[in-house]
Scaffold this motif. Sequence first.
Motif, PDB file in Angstrom:
ATOM      1  N   LEU A   1       0.849  -1.191   0.000  1.00 33.29           N
ATOM      2  CA  LEU A   1       0.000   0.000   0.000  1.00 33.29           C
ATOM      3  C   LEU A   1       0.878   1.232   0.000  1.00 33.29           C
ATOM      4  N   THR A   2       0.253   2.379  -0.196  1.00 30.74           N
ATOM      5  CA  THR A   2       0.952   3.654  -0.133  1.00 30.74           C
ATOM      6  C   THR A   2       0.286   4.532   0.916  1.00 30.74           C
ATOM      7  N   ILE A   3       1.087   5.066   1.826  1.00 29.49           N
ATOM      8  CA  ILE A   3       0.602   6.013   2.825  1.00 29.49           C
ATOM      9  C   ILE A   3       1.097   7.390   2.390  1.00 29.49           C
ATOM     10  N   THR A   4       0.171   8.291   2.115  1.00 35.75           N
ATOM     11  CA  THR A   4       0.503   9.637   1.678  1.00 35.75           C
ATOM     12  C   THR A   4       0.281  10.607   2.830  1.00 35.75           C
TER      13      THR A   4
ATOM     14  N   GLU B   1      11.503  -3.980   5.797  1.00 32.14           N
ATOM     15  CA  GLU B   1      12.190  -3.121   4.855  1.00 32.14           C
ATOM     16  C   GLU B   1      13.147  -3.990   4.045  1.00 32.14           C
ATOM     17  N   THR B   2      13.424  -3.541   2.840  1.00 30.36           N
ATOM     18  CA  THR B   2      14.370  -4.241   1.991  1.00 30.36           C
ATOM     19  C   THR B   2      15.571  -3.331   1.789  1.00 30.36           C
ATOM     20  N   VAL B   3      16.732  -3.817   2.209  1.00 33.12           N
ATOM     21  CA  VAL B   3      17.973  -3.054   2.101  1.00 33.12           C
ATOM     22  C   VAL B   3      18.979  -3.913   1.358  1.00 33.12           C
TER      23      VAL B   3
ATOM     24  N   LEU C   1       5.040   7.044   1.901  1.00 34.65           N
ATOM     25  CA  LEU C   1       5.711   5.789   2.210  1.00 34.65           C
ATOM     26  C   LEU C   1       5.080   4.754   1.305  1.00 34.65           C
ATOM     27  N   VAL C   2       5.876   4.181   0.412  1.00 38.20           N
ATOM     28  CA  VAL C   2       5.374   3.183  -0.536  1.00 38.20           C
ATOM     29  C   VAL C   2       5.820   1.806  -0.063  1.00 38.20           C
ATOM     30  N   LEU C   3       4.847   0.930   0.161  1.00 37.77           N
ATOM     31  CA  LEU C   3       5.123  -0.473   0.475  1.00 37.77           C
ATOM     32  C   LEU C   3       4.811  -1.243  -0.791  1.00 37.77           C
ATOM     33  N   GLU C   4       5.827  -1.861  -1.390  1.00 38.63           N
ATOM     34  CA  GLU C   4       5.670  -2.474  -2.703  1.00 38.63           C
ATOM     35  C   GLU C   4       6.452  -3.774  -2.810  1.00 38.63           C
TER      36      GLU C   4
ATOM     37  N   PRO D   1       0.336  -4.646 -10.103  1.00 37.72           N
ATOM     38  CA  PRO D   1      -0.416  -3.420 -10.372  1.00 37.72           C
ATOM     39  C   PRO D   1       0.051  -2.729 -11.643  1.00 37.72           C
ATOM     40  N   LYS D   2      -0.894  -2.124 -12.363  1.00 37.25           N
ATOM     41  CA  LYS D   2      -0.561  -1.433 -13.616  1.00 37.25           C
ATOM     42  C   LYS D   2       0.034  -0.065 -13.354  1.00 37.25           C
ATOM     43  N   THR D   3      -0.396   0.583 -12.258  1.00 40.13           N
ATOM     44  CA  THR D   3       0.126   1.894 -11.898  1.00 40.13           C
ATOM     45  C   THR D   3       0.444   1.889 -10.418  1.00 40.13           C
ATOM     46  N   GLY D   4       0.979   2.974  -9.948  1.00 42.58           N
ATOM     47  CA  GLY D   4       1.300   3.050  -8.523  1.00 42.58           C
ATOM     48  C   GLY D   4       2.586   2.330  -8.228  1.00 42.58           C
ATOM     49  N   HIS D   5       2.538   1.223  -7.480  1.00 39.20           N
ATOM     50  CA  HIS D   5       3.756   0.506  -7.102  1.00 39.20           C
ATOM     51  C   HIS D   5       4.272  -0.187  -8.349  1.00 39.20           C
TER      52      HIS D   5
END
Length: 150
Positions: free
Chosen positions: A50-53, A77-79, A97-100, A146-150
């Motif tokens: 999800l994305t938190i704006t 998180e991915t590092v 904050l984009v969670l993808e 998803p086609k857009t966003g993430h």
Amino acid sequence: MRRRAAAAVTAAAALALAGCGGADSGGGAELSVGSAYMPQPVSDMAAGFLTITNDGGTADRLTSVSSDAAGEVTVHETVDGAMRQAESLDIPAHGSLVLESGGNHLMFEQLKRKPKQGQKVSVELRFDRSDPVTVEIPVKSATYVPKTGH
């Protein structure tokens, strides 16, 4: 802000968007959630995206997540290509904050049931400064991209 929250709640039925979290009167965080989805789980674990704006002038942090669908929901998180549990993730003022997939994300562990495509999973997002936000995350196919966003 109430109109935006009402519009977001209306959109939740069709687009799984959630309204605003709390904001203080001094230009605090103004949070909204969008682009939420969970690929249908194939094991006793699942991921959530999800994305938190934050349209407000104050940064915040996602500090924890819970869901009645899982024994535990953790923030990862991915590092450098490696996934690890995070205590919290920053949500910048006037940012997102984009969670993808392949990046920061939610992990649903000890699933109490395996949600199927077309169902929704309710989660509560908790923050350092803002009120909690409840989001209905739609379950998509296991291979959904998803086609857009993430």
